[in-house]
Design an enzyme around this catalytic site. Structure first.
Site, PDB file in Angstrom:
ATOM      1  N   THR A   1     -37.484  27.209 -12.492  1.00 25.93           N
ATOM      2  CA  THR A   1     -37.771  25.876 -11.935  1.00 25.93           C
ATOM      3  C   THR A   1     -38.034  25.006 -13.167  1.00 25.93           C
ATOM      4  OG1 THR A   1     -40.146  26.237 -11.753  1.00 25.93           O
ATOM      5  CG2 THR A   1     -38.848  26.798  -9.810  1.00 25.93           C
ATOM      6  N   HIS A   2     -37.640  23.774 -13.108  1.00 26.00           N
ATOM      7  CA  HIS A   2     -37.713  22.867 -14.283  1.00 26.00           C
ATOM      8  C   HIS A   2     -36.986  23.483 -15.482  1.00 26.00           C
ATOM      9  CE1 HIS A   2     -41.027  20.828 -12.100  1.00 26.00           C
ATOM     10  NE2 HIS A   2     -41.368  22.065 -11.779  1.00 26.00           N
TER      11      HIS A   2
ATOM     12  N   ASN B   1     -13.989  26.891 -24.644  1.00 20.45           N
ATOM     13  CA  ASN B   1     -14.711  25.855 -23.882  1.00 20.45           C
ATOM     14  C   ASN B   1     -14.502  25.981 -22.374  1.00 20.45           C
ATOM     15  OD1 ASN B   1     -15.631  24.657 -26.265  1.00 20.45           O
ATOM     16  ND2 ASN B   1     -13.740  23.468 -26.470  1.00 20.45           N
TER      17      ASN B   1
ATOM     18  N   LYS C   1      -7.795   4.229   2.045  1.00 22.18           N
ATOM     19  CA  LYS C   1      -7.046   5.490   1.911  1.00 22.18           C
ATOM     20  C   LYS C   1      -7.058   6.069   0.502  1.00 22.18           C
ATOM     21  CE  LYS C   1      -4.055   3.300   4.503  1.00 22.18           C
ATOM     22  NZ  LYS C   1      -5.095   2.490   5.153  1.00 22.18           N
TER      23      LYS C   1
ATOM     24  N   SER D   1       0.840  -1.210   0.000  1.00 24.33           N
ATOM     25  CA  SER D   1       0.000   0.000   0.000  1.00 24.33           C
ATOM     26  C   SER D   1       0.866   1.247   0.000  1.00 24.33           C
ATOM     27  CB  SER D   1      -0.913   0.000   1.229  1.00 24.33           C
ATOM     28  OG  SER D   1      -0.142  -0.130   2.400  1.00 24.33           O
TER      29      SER D   1
ATOM     30  N   ASN E   1      -2.428  -2.153  13.260  1.00 27.13           N
ATOM     31  CA  ASN E   1      -3.872  -1.880  13.186  1.00 27.13           C
ATOM     32  C   ASN E   1      -4.238  -0.588  13.901  1.00 27.13           C
ATOM     33  OD1 ASN E   1      -3.767  -4.329  11.989  1.00 27.13           O
ATOM     34  ND2 ASN E   1      -4.874  -5.455  13.587  1.00 27.13           N
TER      35      ASN E   1
ATOM     36  N   GLN F   1      -7.374  -1.652   4.074  1.00 28.92           N
ATOM     37  CA  GLN F   1      -6.260  -0.924   3.470  1.00 28.92           C
ATOM     38  C   GLN F   1      -6.741  -0.080   2.284  1.00 28.92           C
ATOM     39  OE1 GLN F   1      -2.316  -2.788   3.070  1.00 28.92           O
ATOM     40  NE2 GLN F   1      -2.705  -2.810   0.880  1.00 28.92           N
TER      41      GLN F   1
ATOM     42  N   TYR G   1      -9.865  -5.764  12.673  1.00 26.81           N
ATOM     43  CA  TYR G   1      -9.211  -5.317  11.447  1.00 26.81           C
ATOM     44  C   TYR G   1      -9.240  -6.416  10.380  1.00 26.81           C
ATOM     45  CZ  TYR G   1      -5.684  -3.753   8.138  1.00 26.81           C
ATOM     46  OH  TYR G   1      -5.048  -3.366   6.991  1.00 26.81           O
TER      47      TYR G   1
ATOM     48  N   LYS H   1     -14.059  28.426 -30.840  1.00 25.32           N
ATOM     49  CA  LYS H   1     -14.512  27.854 -29.567  1.00 25.32           C
ATOM     50  C   LYS H   1     -13.737  28.368 -28.359  1.00 25.32           C
ATOM     51  CE  LYS H   1     -17.127  24.812 -28.877  1.00 25.32           C
ATOM     52  NZ  LYS H   1     -17.085  23.388 -29.230  1.00 25.32           N
TER      53      LYS H   1
HETATM   54  N1  ARG Z   1      -1.164  -1.303   5.221  1.00 26.24           N
HETATM   55  C1  ARG Z   1      -2.161  -1.647   6.188  1.00 26.24           C
HETATM   56  C2  ARG Z   1      -3.397  -0.758   6.027  1.00 26.24           C
HETATM   57  O1  ARG Z   1      -3.289   0.276   5.482  1.00 26.24           O
HETATM   58  C3  ARG Z   1      -1.619  -1.470   7.573  1.00 26.24           C
HETATM   59  C4  ARG Z   1      -2.204  -2.359   8.572  1.00 26.24           C
HETATM   60  C5  ARG Z   1      -1.778  -3.735   8.335  1.00 26.24           C
HETATM   61  N2  ARG Z   1      -2.215  -4.585   9.387  1.00 26.24           N
HETATM   62  C6  ARG Z   1      -2.174  -5.883   9.247  1.00 26.24           C
HETATM   63  N3  ARG Z   1      -2.600  -6.554  10.251  1.00 26.24           N
HETATM   64  N4  ARG Z   1      -1.793  -6.459   8.148  1.00 26.24           N
HETATM   65  O2  ARG Z   1      -4.467  -1.104   6.435  1.00 26.24           O
END
Ligand code: ARG
Length: 473
Positions: A162-163, A292, A332, A30, A117, A329, A324, A290
């Protein structure tokens, strides 16, 4: 005990006899995404080091050298000299490996009483809090720009729709203030999301808590968290804060996207209500005439990505058993990407609106089609004792008569009006004026000039208050 392993890429392979395959390492990594959490990971580690010392797990000397070297790594990251290693699966391991390289004897103590975690949760919370601060400030900047554009346009009248059909005259200020309301709600939503993220989860361990005496209250203070999480299982399983942030981001994009759509329309030949500055428009590779509105279109287009990020998070979480799971993962990527998109969109949108030239003449000529005053005529009759349903019907007939005779409502003679309702008097013709129309609105929150002026004053006060709130975030 001899080891067959050549490369223990992520510390945690004591029980394995073979190293992870290159394919698995790549698949599970990751780093690309959680690189963005690097600085927060170090802050979390520094706070943790302090707790390790007070729990008697490291000496004062070790504390100092761990802190010093974590700061050194932070510098390396900030100045771009840190070597991110793909083979270490995430940012946590990358930093810890580097620390151990710098401090072979005390470095391996850092992860005592901590799991990735709770570590990833606290890093992500710190990241989300930081992003909320940035985005909230941008939202407030936009609100204050819109409020002052409102102030400049109290006397600019235009057809309200409206509409997408002519409905009633409104002032352009009222339009800007409508978007102010949306973005103020966004600010409040972000504030709520901030509070949700403002919970220390470090000290929860893998899921059951930590075997050493870590003062979580003090740790929360060190890291600037307002609350301490109550349950270690929930702490490492909870991504509500990320979803709430992603929802706030989605709502900002929804509002921006509607505004973009409006400006794209207003910028067409057919409307010609606005001309966008050259700086924010692009030419066509084939049609030389044009200009745009690409930046607006891209904000509108990117809103889809941000909203789908929210759906991804919800779906990712919905079937996960406690605590967890590695699925998490994936939380993010949407959040980090969306946060960048929203910040960029807010910045560019504000510049676009500041640089836009509103064509007051064309807005006013939209009011020449005087059917837009039909509702005002109906209210005229109601004010003279005619029941509303009856007045609606009378005005409907007038509109029908006017369109059949190809005339505006203001050009039908009073005698014709009187045939339908004796209540019509010569003052009826004062209706056909946008100012009379907007100022005939009596309710709080309406487009009446006096209401708009006080809405702008209220806005200014609120913006000041919100800026104070933001400082206290
Ligand atoms: N890269 C993991 C995440 O973003 C970190 C946590 C990993 N924990 C584990 N028990 N493998 O979630």
């Amino acid at each position: 005990m001899a080891s067959e392993k050549k490369n223990d890429s992520n510390f945690v392979r004591g029980r394995f006899s073979k190293d992870i395959s290159a394919l698995t390492a790549k698949f599970t990594s990751s780093l690309d995404v959680d690189k963005n959490l690097a600085v927060y990971d170090i802050l979390g580690s520094i706070a943790h080091v302090r707790e390790l010392k007070d729990a008697g797990l490291i000496s004062e000397k070790e504390k100092k050298e761990l802190e010093g070297n974590l700061q050194k790594i932070k510098k390396e990251i900030e100045t771009g000299v840190f070597k991110f290693e793909e083979k270490y699966e995430d940012i946590h391991i990358n930093i810890e490996k580097r620390l151990i390289e710098l401090l072979p004897s005390s470095g391996p103590k850092l992860h005592t009483g901590r799991s990735r975690n709770d570590q990833v949760s606290v890093d992500f919370r710190l990241y989300v809090k930081g992003e909320i601060k940035k985005i909230s400030a941008l939202v407030l900047d936009l609100v204050s720009t819109l409020s002052s554009l409102g102030e400049d346009n109290i006397n600019t009248f235009m057809p309200g729709y409206t509409h997408l059909q002519h409905a009633q005259p409104v002032s352009l200020a009222h339009y800007f203030l409508a978007y102010c309301e949306m973005f103020k709600r966004d600010f409040k939503r972000l504030h709520g999301a901030y509070d949700e993220a403002d919970v220390l989860t470090l000290g929860s361990g893998a899921l059951a808590g930590v075997d050493f005496k870590i003062d979580r209250g003090r740790e929360a203070k060190t890291l600037g968290f307002k609350h301490v999480s109550e349950n270690s299982i929930d702490s490492v399983s909870d991504r509500d804060f990320a979803i709430q942030f992603q929802f706030s981001l989605s709502m900002i994009m929804l509002h921006l996207s509607r505004f973009c759509e409006e400006l794209i329309m207003w910028n067409t030949k057919e409307f010609s209500f606005v001309e966008l500055s050259d700086e924010f428009t692009t030419g066509s590779s084939i049609m030389p005439q044009k200009k745009n509105p690409d930046a607006l279109e891209l904000i509108r287009g990117r809103s889809g990505g941000v909203m789908s990020g929210m759906v991804s998070l919800l779906i990712m979480m919905k079937s996960l058993p406690l605590a967890y799971n590695r699925d998490m993962q994936e939380d993010k990527k949407p959040v980090i990407e969306s946060s960048v998109t929203v910040a960029d969109s807010l910045k560019i949108f504000r510049e676009i609106i500041i640089g836009a030239k509103f064509n007051y003449k064309n807005m006013a000529s939209g009011l020449k089609d005087d059917f837009i005053y039909a509702t005002d005529i109906s209210s005229y009759l109601v004010n003279r004792g005619v029941p509303f349903r009856r007045s609606h019907e009378i005005v409907g007939k007038l509109v029908n008569y006017a369109s059949r005779n190809n005339k505006g409502l203001s050009r039908i003679p009073l005698s014709e009006y009187k045939k339908l309702a004796p209540e019509f008097e010569p003052d009826l013709f004062e209706i056909f004026n946008p100012r009379t129309s907007v100022d005939s609105k009596k309710t709080y929150g309406s487009t009446a000039t006096a209401r708009i002026k006080s809405a702008i004053r209220k806005n200014e006060k609120e913006i000041k208050e919100y800026r104070k709130t933001l400082k206290g975030f």
